[in-house]
Design a protein around this motif. Structure first.
Motif, PDB file in Angstrom:
ATOM      1  N   LYS A  63      18.786  19.488 -17.706  1.00 29.37           N
ATOM      2  CA  LYS A  63      17.606  19.719 -18.549  1.00 29.37           C
ATOM      3  C   LYS A  63      16.808  18.432 -18.761  1.00 29.37           C
ATOM      4  O   LYS A  63      15.589  18.459 -18.858  1.00 29.37           O
ATOM      5  N   GLN A  64      17.509  17.289 -18.849  1.00 25.40           N
ATOM      6  CA  GLN A  64      16.838  16.016 -19.111  1.00 25.40           C
ATOM      7  C   GLN A  64      16.174  15.421 -17.873  1.00 25.40           C
ATOM      8  O   GLN A  64      15.322  14.556 -17.989  1.00 25.40           O
ATOM      9  N   LEU A  65      16.575  15.903 -16.690  1.00 29.25           N
ATOM     10  CA  LEU A  65      16.005  15.357 -15.464  1.00 29.25           C
ATOM     11  C   LEU A  65      14.551  15.789 -15.305  1.00 29.25           C
ATOM     12  O   LEU A  65      14.179  16.898 -15.672  1.00 29.25           O
ATOM     13  N   ALA A  66      13.766  14.913 -14.737  1.00 29.57           N
ATOM     14  CA  ALA A  66      12.389  15.271 -14.407  1.00 29.57           C
ATOM     15  C   ALA A  66      12.428  16.282 -13.266  1.00 29.57           C
ATOM     16  O   ALA A  66      13.386  16.325 -12.493  1.00 29.57           O
ATOM     17  N   GLU A  67      11.408  17.094 -13.146  1.00 37.10           N
ATOM     18  CA  GLU A  67      11.380  18.161 -12.132  1.00 37.10           C
ATOM     19  C   GLU A  67      11.574  17.611 -10.721  1.00 37.10           C
ATOM     20  O   GLU A  67      12.251  18.207  -9.902  1.00 37.10           O
TER      21      GLU A  67
END
Length: 165
Positions: A63-67
């Motif tokens: 969830k915290q990762l950038a797309e």
């Protein structure tokens, strides 16, 4: 028909025996009953299917990762089919070769097709993002009745090992 004869004389005529070895109706009935009994387990599951699981990628790390960073080591379809062989290859390179003596990550890198470098480690690479073992790993492993031996070493203390159901 000739009589039987031995050194003491003649015996009675050879008995006439009907050459009916099998009772055809009983044999056929027995075979049908046997086949019905043997195939009953197949009938119980006829037409039933179990839907393939959809692993949950809903972890805090993902969830915290950038797309743009939400990519796996290899493409999703390839990983579904070949992840176990990749992990075995990583294990063999790290544990069963001279690369186990390497104290840094040098010699333990995996280069993905997109050119990105990853550490060849289940715990430090895969489980970093896919930390929800119950929702991600166990769903599929239980579906195919696989109990991988990875979890003997690569599992947080206190959690139960994967079991095939």
């Amino acid at each position: 028909m000739a009589d039987y004869k031995n050194e003491f004389g003649y015996f009675a005529e050879r008995p006439k025996v009907e050459k009916k070895i099998f009772d055809r109706n009983k044999v056929i009935a027995g075979l049908v009953i046997f086949l019905v009994i043997i195939t009953i387990p197949l009938w119980q599951n006829l037409g039933k299917t179990v839907a393939a699981p959809t692993p949950s990628l809903d972890t805090p790390v993902i969830k915290q990762l950038a797309e743009k960073d939400k990519t796996c080591v290899m493409p999703k379809e390839w990983m579904r089919a070949n992840h176990m062989q990749m992990l075995v290859d990583w294990r063999d390179n790290v544990v069963r070769t001279k690369e186990q003596q390497v104290t840094t990550s040098r010699g333990r890198e995996f280069k993905a097709p997109d050119g990105k470098q990853y550490l060849a480690s289940l715990t430090n690479t895969c489980m970093e993002c896919h930390s929800n073992k119950v929702d991600f790993c166990d769903k599929c492993h239980n579906y195919v009745a696989a109990a991988p031996n990875c979890w003997g070493c690569h599992l947080e203390t206190g959690k139960k090992l994967a079991e095939a159901k």
